[in-house]
Design an enzyme around this catalytic site. Structure first.
Site, short mmCIF file in Angstrom:
data_model
loop_
_atom_site.label_atom_id
_atom_site.label_comp_id
_atom_site.label_asym_id
_atom_site.label_seq_id
_atom_site.Cartn_x
_atom_site.Cartn_y
_atom_site.Cartn_z
N GLU A 173 0.82 -1.22 0.00
CA GLU A 173 0.00 0.00 0.00
C GLU A 173 0.85 1.27 0.00
OE1 GLU A 173 -3.72 0.04 0.29
OE2 GLU A 173 -3.57 -2.05 -0.33
N HIS A 210 -4.64 1.55 7.03
CA HIS A 210 -3.25 1.89 6.72
C HIS A 210 -2.61 2.38 8.01
CE1 HIS A 210 -4.64 2.85 2.38
NE2 HIS A 210 -3.96 1.72 2.35
N CYS A 266 -3.01 11.23 3.89
CA CYS A 266 -3.32 10.35 2.75
C CYS A 266 -3.14 11.09 1.43
CB CYS A 266 -4.77 9.89 2.80
SG CYS A 266 -5.23 9.02 4.28
#
Ligand code: SUG
Length: 471
Positions: A200, A275, A396
């Site tokens: 990720e 995450h 993010c």
């Protein structure tokens, strides 16, 4: 505590690259925050199980225009603060190649309407604007950390979620278009996209260093081991696998003595920490994290502290326990999905979503963090509601890339932020974006034309010729 977007500290007309390497700054490398520009098809499709905000808002109306303007507002405010800022544009959408590979045929509009007919979520997948969360675009290692002295990028395969797994070929193309000079940059292919190699990107990676230009310690956090089937039945699945993290460290040719691997706690993943950047963020020598973030906190922090010590600097952990902010509140406010940044006067800024100030425990915590003598000089909050409704906070939306003057000079695309790029992009968004989009609107043929027109124009603005050409 300041809730402001202070204007004017950055000389007007100067872009972030010129400002970063201006007189008095020497040859020092700087960290650039590349923010994702929200694409015109931003919508709430509820595609990301394990991401509680996405699950909650699936099917509600989005406002793509507001989403893009909110992101640009954050970029401008940080640029004005003297934080080196750049942008990464959205990927081409809809991804018709993806739908054609699934057997939908005919004209472009026929493909879209057949996909919508088969399953609306396929259309959402092809139109997803999820590339805005560029912390998931790639893992990045600065040249000082890699044996060959080049900046390394590995696009994330994002194999845990269908709509994200289709990003990486275009992400690689984008990174190769921007970081095109082979004397300075290596852009790898994503590692194979099998579920057990789920990667990720930078969202599960933090680099610690005494200063951005010195060799640092890289911390890779994964959710699950690749070979041991040791995840007890969890509510949500882990997205990052250990072998993927190890592969990225190998590909980037990092010194194993300066790399640390750690595992997320199952409790955090089950609480919606899909995450690690939802529960921890690092900057320079500081690691800001929640006590529930890691499976074995004591060992990890101890190993990290010793590795930093051996690399010539002292780790500064800022640990928040459940008595200060609960895990559930950390997830709902995105307190840790913040950006910790150092301004040109070496003051530490923390950039948080406005949700943190609306919530008493996290607001109190931020007040204590920024009290006189505290580790943070100033709290900046932003309204990023549109992105937050899909589970994307300030951290993010950015990908950190450390560049020295020569590396920055090797970039030809017009992606370094300035007042004038901001004004151009605001105008572009206002002319091209809708202010309301529901998943079912994606079948509208006129949207296809609108999005195409917008992206072709963007290619010219950013000097990325051919990037959005039909593939
Ligand atoms: O992968 N949301 C993204 C949010 C990514 C946040 N990034 C970081 N934490 N670094 C995701 O879950 C929602 C899309 C939708 O539901 O329409 C989504 O993909």
């Amino acid at each position: 505590m300041a809730d402001l977007h202070d204007a004017g500290r950055q000389p007007a007309g100067q872009d972030s690259r010129t400002a970063a390497f201006g007189p008095g700054r020497g040859g020092e490398a700087r960290e650039f925050n590349f923010d994702g520009l929200v694409g015109p098809s931003h919508h709430h499709a509820g595609l990301a199980s394990g991401n509680v905000a996405s699950m909650r808002h699936g099917g509600t109306a989005s406002n793509p225009r507001l989403a893009a303007l909110q992101g640009l507002e954050k970029m401008l405010a940080l640029h004005r603060r003297g934080i080196p800022q750049a942008i990464l544009p959205p990927l081409v959408r809809p991804n018709l190649g993806f739908l054609r590979r699934l057997g939908f045929t005919g004209s472009d509009t026929a493909v879209l309407s057949a996909a919508a007919h088969a399953d609306q979520r396929l259309l959402s997948t092809a139109y997803s604007a999820s590339s805005m969360w560029v912390a998931n675009a790639a893992t990045v290692s600065p040249a000082t950390d890699s044996a060959d002295g080049k900046v390394h990028f590995t696009p994330a395969n994002l194999s845990a979620k269908l709509h994200r797994s289709i990003e990486h070929p275009d992400t690689a193309r984008l990174l190769r278009a921007i970081f095109s000079d082979p004397r300075h940059f290596v852009v790898h292919d994503a590692i194979p996209g099998a579920p057990a190699l789920g990667d990720e990107g930078a969202a599960n990676h933090t680099r610690l260093a005494a200063s951005h230009g010195l060799a640092g310690v890289q911390l890779f956090i994964y959710g699950r081991e690749t070979f041991d089937d040791d995840a007890a039945q969890q509510r949500f699945e882990a997205r990052q696998y250990a072998e993927a993290s190890r592969a990225v460290a190998r590909l980037h040719d990092l010194d194993p003595a300066r790399v640390v691997f750690g595992r997320q706690s199952a409790a955090a993943i089950d609480a919606g920490v899909f995450h690690n950047d939802v529960i921890a963020v690092g900057n320079l020598d500081t690691l800001f994290y929640h006590s529930a973030a890691f499976q074995d906190e004591a060992t990890l922090i101890d190993t990290l502290a010793r590795t930093c010590e051996a690399s010539g600097f002292r780790l500064r952990p800022i640990r928040v326990d459940a008595g200060q902010v609960s895990l559930a509140d950390a997830v709902s406010t995105y307190l840790f999905n913040s950006q910790l940044l150092q301004d040109p006067a070496r003051r530490t800024l923390i950039v948080v979503p406005q949700e943190c100030l609306a919530h008493a425990p996290s607001r109190r915590y931020l007040e204590s963090l920024s009290a006189p003598g505290g580790p943070v000089a100033e709290v900046l909050s932003f309204d990023l509601r549109e992105s937050m409704r899909n589970g994307g906070g300030p951290a993010c939306l950015r990908l950190r890339v450390v560049l020295d003057a020569g590396q920055a000079a090797a970039i030809g695309a017009n992606i370094f932020f300035s007042e004038s790029l901001h004004a151009t992009l605001v105008d572009w968004v206002k002319r091209n974006y809708r202010d309301r989009l529901l998943p079912q609107d994606l079948a509208d043929a006129s949207l296809l034309e609108e999005v195409r027109r917008a992206l072709v124009e963007l290619e010219d603005i950013l000097a990325l010729p051919g990037f959005y050409a039909e593939r």
